[in-house]
Design an enzyme around this catalytic site. Sequence first.
Site, PDB file in Angstrom:
ATOM      1  N   ILE A 124      31.588  -0.077   7.744  1.00  0.00           N
ATOM      2  CA  ILE A 124      31.751  -1.394   7.126  1.00  0.00           C
ATOM      3  C   ILE A 124      30.536  -1.819   6.320  1.00  0.00           C
ATOM      4  O   ILE A 124      30.561  -2.828   5.643  1.00  0.00           O
ATOM      5  CB  ILE A 124      32.096  -2.498   8.158  1.00  0.00           C
ATOM      6  CG1 ILE A 124      31.149  -2.445   9.361  1.00  0.00           C
ATOM      7  CG2 ILE A 124      33.537  -2.393   8.588  1.00  0.00           C
ATOM      8  CD1 ILE A 124      31.372  -3.580  10.351  1.00  0.00           C
ATOM      9  N   ASN A 152      19.390  -0.030   4.023  1.00  0.00           N
ATOM     10  CA  ASN A 152      18.348   0.952   3.720  1.00  0.00           C
ATOM     11  C   ASN A 152      18.123   1.912   4.875  1.00  0.00           C
ATOM     12  O   ASN A 152      17.831   3.082   4.679  1.00  0.00           O
ATOM     13  CB  ASN A 152      17.029   0.241   3.412  1.00  0.00           C
ATOM     14  CG  ASN A 152      17.054  -0.324   2.019  1.00  0.00           C
ATOM     15  OD1 ASN A 152      17.537   0.329   1.099  1.00  0.00           O
ATOM     16  ND2 ASN A 152      16.560  -1.534   1.864  1.00  0.00           N
ATOM     17  N   GLY A 153      18.268   1.377   6.081  1.00  0.00           N
ATOM     18  CA  GLY A 153      17.911   2.189   7.241  1.00  0.00           C
ATOM     19  C   GLY A 153      19.043   3.008   7.823  1.00  0.00           C
ATOM     20  O   GLY A 153      18.810   3.910   8.615  1.00  0.00           O
ATOM     21  N   GLY A 154      20.281   2.693   7.480  1.00  0.00           N
ATOM     22  CA  GLY A 154      21.378   3.421   8.106  1.00  0.00           C
ATOM     23  C   GLY A 154      22.726   2.792   7.823  1.00  0.00           C
ATOM     24  O   GLY A 154      22.863   2.022   6.879  1.00  0.00           O
ATOM     25  N   ILE A 155      23.700   3.129   8.673  1.00  0.00           N
ATOM     26  CA  ILE A 155      25.046   2.611   8.413  1.00  0.00           C
ATOM     27  C   ILE A 155      25.524   1.712   9.553  1.00  0.00           C
ATOM     28  O   ILE A 155      25.019   1.779  10.669  1.00  0.00           O
ATOM     29  CB  ILE A 155      26.085   3.742   8.194  1.00  0.00           C
ATOM     30  CG1 ILE A 155      26.208   4.623   9.451  1.00  0.00           C
ATOM     31  CG2 ILE A 155      25.754   4.581   6.985  1.00  0.00           C
ATOM     32  CD1 ILE A 155      27.463   5.480   9.413  1.00  0.00           C
ATOM     33  N   ASP A 206      12.877 -10.944   8.188  1.00  0.00           N
ATOM     34  CA  ASP A 206      13.732 -10.324   7.179  1.00  0.00           C
ATOM     35  C   ASP A 206      15.000 -11.161   6.969  1.00  0.00           C
ATOM     36  O   ASP A 206      16.102 -10.622   6.892  1.00  0.00           O
ATOM     37  CB  ASP A 206      14.092  -8.897   7.640  1.00  0.00           C
ATOM     38  CG  ASP A 206      14.605  -8.035   6.494  1.00  0.00           C
ATOM     39  OD1 ASP A 206      14.412  -8.410   5.319  1.00  0.00           O
ATOM     40  OD2 ASP A 206      15.211  -6.987   6.781  1.00  0.00           O
TER      41      ASP A 206
END
Length: 352
Positions: free
Chosen positions: A75, A79-82, A191
């Site tokens: 979904i 930047n770091g993953g899914i 963030d």
Amino acid sequence: MRKGSLNSNLKLIIPSDEVPVTRFLTQSGTFKDGDLLVNKDGVRILSQNEDVPPTLIKPSDDQLTLADIDVIKVIGRGNGGIVQLVQHKWTAQFFALKVIQMNIQESIRKQIAQELKINQSAQCPYVVVCYQSFYDNGLISIVLEYMDGGSLADFLKKVKTIPEPYLAAISKQVLMGLFYLHHDKHIIHRDLKPSNLLINHTGEVKITDFGVSTIKESTSGQANTFVGTYNYMSPERISGGVYSYKSDIWSLGLVLLECATGKFPYSSPGEEGWDNFYELMEAIVEQPTPCAPADQFTPEFCSFISACLRKDPKHRQSARELMEHPFISMYEDLNADLAAYFTNAGSPLATF
Ligand code: ATP
Ligand code: MG
């Protein structure tokens, strides 16, 4: 829900030859027929009595395992993953599974475990619940509460701008989440941005990914991970100074101004946005602070944004002070229905 034991009255009927066995298999290879589930870990019966719903998993259970969930679809990507939509095999609950890839040393791994623990212990309706986290073979997997409207970034792509009455209702929830993080948990988010504010069809808005940013900062080679990530960073952080909870308030101001105008508040020299990361950082530190155009927005909204976007963090208001700001209460009589707004605008993501 029962695990491991079979009722002696239960009859197993083997599928006839005409029905392919794959029809009974879930994506992860679990055999599923009616209430019966069989996989390499054993047999489970979801419920033998229709009237008894399975006990739902709570964050405090600490029992969720990756083997117990089926992946439905991807979904989101960061930047770091899914991020994947997943479903628990035995309770049918939906979750979002975030997988972050990183090659790290032992000491940093300890720090990550600590951060994730903070994340898991956070219990507040305005913060996305973390159910479980695992570290395995260079991958960190975090099982999160699933927010079926996706993020405010996804939503903004659809609606372009958000009118003030809805923005006030959104701001109120984000401020309550920030107040909880800052005041109760002593956590600086670090963030806060549109993709870290998640929404659902009941009109809830929740903060996610606090703690995750610290992990990213401490583990990634910074120079090549800057892409688009630090747009909402406060001037004092960019300048390398001491920063505090007020740094999140700066980010909140930028996020809300972007939601109101449909544009990231720092105008970029090129059509495609800032091609040089350092130019943007310089603009945030050097240029005058952005503000809401007085001819398009109410004085209350303009004043709220200006209370968030003060260069000197000492002059920026805290989450608690902002909750009392007239902008937050001025539309209360209108009862802005975020549930209908989020649902009718048809958030593009994460629907079944
Ligand atoms: P970055 O990696 O720079 O922080 P990001 O916040 O967009 O960027 P992710 O946190 O990986 O990256 O999230 C990617 C997308 O996945 C989000 O924009 C959102 O659409 C979706 N998403 C993340 N968490 C959830 C969740 N709990 N429920 C539903 N959707 C989610
Ligand atoms: Mg995120």
